[in-house]
Scaffold this motif. Structure first.
Motif, mmCIF file in Angstrom:
data_model
loop_
_atom_site.group_PDB
_atom_site.id
_atom_site.type_symbol
_atom_site.label_atom_id
_atom_site.label_comp_id
_atom_site.label_asym_id
_atom_site.label_seq_id
_atom_site.Cartn_x
_atom_site.Cartn_y
_atom_site.Cartn_z
ATOM 1 N N PHE A 138 38.903 -31.828 -45.364
ATOM 2 C CA PHE A 138 37.720 -31.898 -44.502
ATOM 3 C C PHE A 138 38.127 -32.244 -43.075
ATOM 4 O O PHE A 138 37.579 -31.689 -42.116
ATOM 5 N N VAL A 139 39.096 -33.147 -42.916
ATOM 6 C CA VAL A 139 39.583 -33.501 -41.581
ATOM 7 C C VAL A 139 40.119 -32.256 -40.877
ATOM 8 O O VAL A 139 39.817 -32.013 -39.695
ATOM 9 N N ARG A 140 40.890 -31.453 -41.585
ATOM 10 C CA ARG A 140 41.426 -30.222 -40.985
ATOM 11 C C ARG A 140 40.297 -29.277 -40.588
ATOM 12 O O ARG A 140 40.342 -28.651 -39.518
ATOM 13 N N ALA A 141 39.283 -29.180 -41.433
ATOM 14 C CA ALA A 141 38.143 -28.311 -41.119
ATOM 15 C C ALA A 141 37.400 -28.811 -39.881
ATOM 16 O O ALA A 141 36.997 -28.022 -39.013
ATOM 17 N N LEU A 142 37.244 -30.122 -39.799
ATOM 18 C CA LEU A 142 36.523 -30.714 -38.666
ATOM 19 C C LEU A 142 37.286 -30.487 -37.363
ATOM 20 O O LEU A 142 36.693 -30.155 -36.327
#
Length: 284
Positions: A211-215
């Motif tokens: 999710f961090v990478r997506a954000l």
């Protein structure tokens, strides 16, 4: 080849989408399938239930209510938006939602939310909506400003992170042509830097590295989607309704007159596209 309706999110910029959908209902324009995230998903509910101007009523009369959106909600419940109010008192008492008409609608609905474990979009159909519309809540839950929503014990947040403009799912479902409703004008591009420092993001969501990478890559994803949409618009496979003027409001705008101007812009911009939309639908 079916025609899909794709709705971007955008917080209170959803007043624009509300105007678009009311203009569709006025002219009895309904699509076989709707794909939506965040505020677009909220507006889509009244479109499926056929409740003309219901969203207008909400934006004009209740958005200024602190139970709808406020720092008070954030401090009290951990979420800027008061989902207990929005999908509770407002939904069932103040501006009653026609659940029967919604369930009976022949329109296929897919609401996108971001799965924190995978960082990818997960879609929920009409049959997966509970009485509190948790998938729509999840799709509308902003990072840092909302609690994580769990559905079947999986964590979800804002659908706009992984699918800002959810046309890809529509294409995968076989809709070769689409009407896309954006809440930013043609000149808009998202800044490359996220709103929050990388270190803050990494600490807050350290359990969910995907999710961090997506954000962190959301801006590139969004701008890439805009480029794809522009190419499809030129090719004639997408009709795009977008604000004819730049929208300079916050995601949390509460001024009634400002929101109504945005709503009316949505109606006017849709009127200008009616012939083009009807031609696309006839080509189905």
């Amino acid at each position: 080849m079916s025609v899909g309706l794709v709705l971007e999110g955008g917080g209170m910029r959803g007043a624009y989408t509300a105007g678009v959908l009311d203009e569709f209902m006025k002219h009895e324009i309904y699509f076989p399938a709707v794909y939506a995230v965040s505020a677009g998903a909220c507006c889509a509910l009244s479109y499926l239930s056929g409740q003309y101007e219901r969203n207008k009523n909400i934006f004009y009369n209740y958005v200024s209510d602190k139970r709808y959106v406020s720092v008070h909600n954030l401090r009290k419940n951990g979420s800027l938006f008061g989902f207990d109010f929005i999908f509770g008192t407002l939904f069932y008492d103040l501006v009653p939602f026609d659940a029967h008409a919604f369930r009976s609608s022949k329109i296929h609905l897919m609401v996108g939310a971001t799965d924190l474990k995978t960082g990818r979009a997960a879609y929920f159909g009409k049959e997966e909506m509970d009485e509190h519309f948790l998938p729509v809540q999840a799709s509308s839950s902003l990072p840092f400003l909302s609690n994580i929503i769990k559905i079947n014990n999986r964590p979800y947040l804002d659908g706009g992170i992984s699918a800002p403009i959810p046309y890809e799912r529509s294409l995968l479902d076989g809709n070769g042509k689409n009407v896309v409703v954006l809440t930013r004008d043609r000149s808009f591009r998202k800044r490359s830097a996220p709103s929050y420092p990388h270190s803050f993001i990494n600490v807050r969501y350290r359990e969910y590295p995907a999710f961090v990478r997506a954000l962190l890559s959301q801006s590139d994803l969004y701008n890439g989607e805009l480029d794809f949409i522009s190419r499809q618009e030129q090719a004639g496979t997408m009709v795009v309704i977008r604000p004819s003027q730049p929208i300079d409001i916050s995601r949390y705008e509460k001024n009634q007159e400002t929101l109504m101007r945005l709503y009316q812009m949505g109606r006017q911009d849709t009127q200008a596209k009616l012939t083009e939309i009807q031609k696309l639908l006839k080509s189905d």
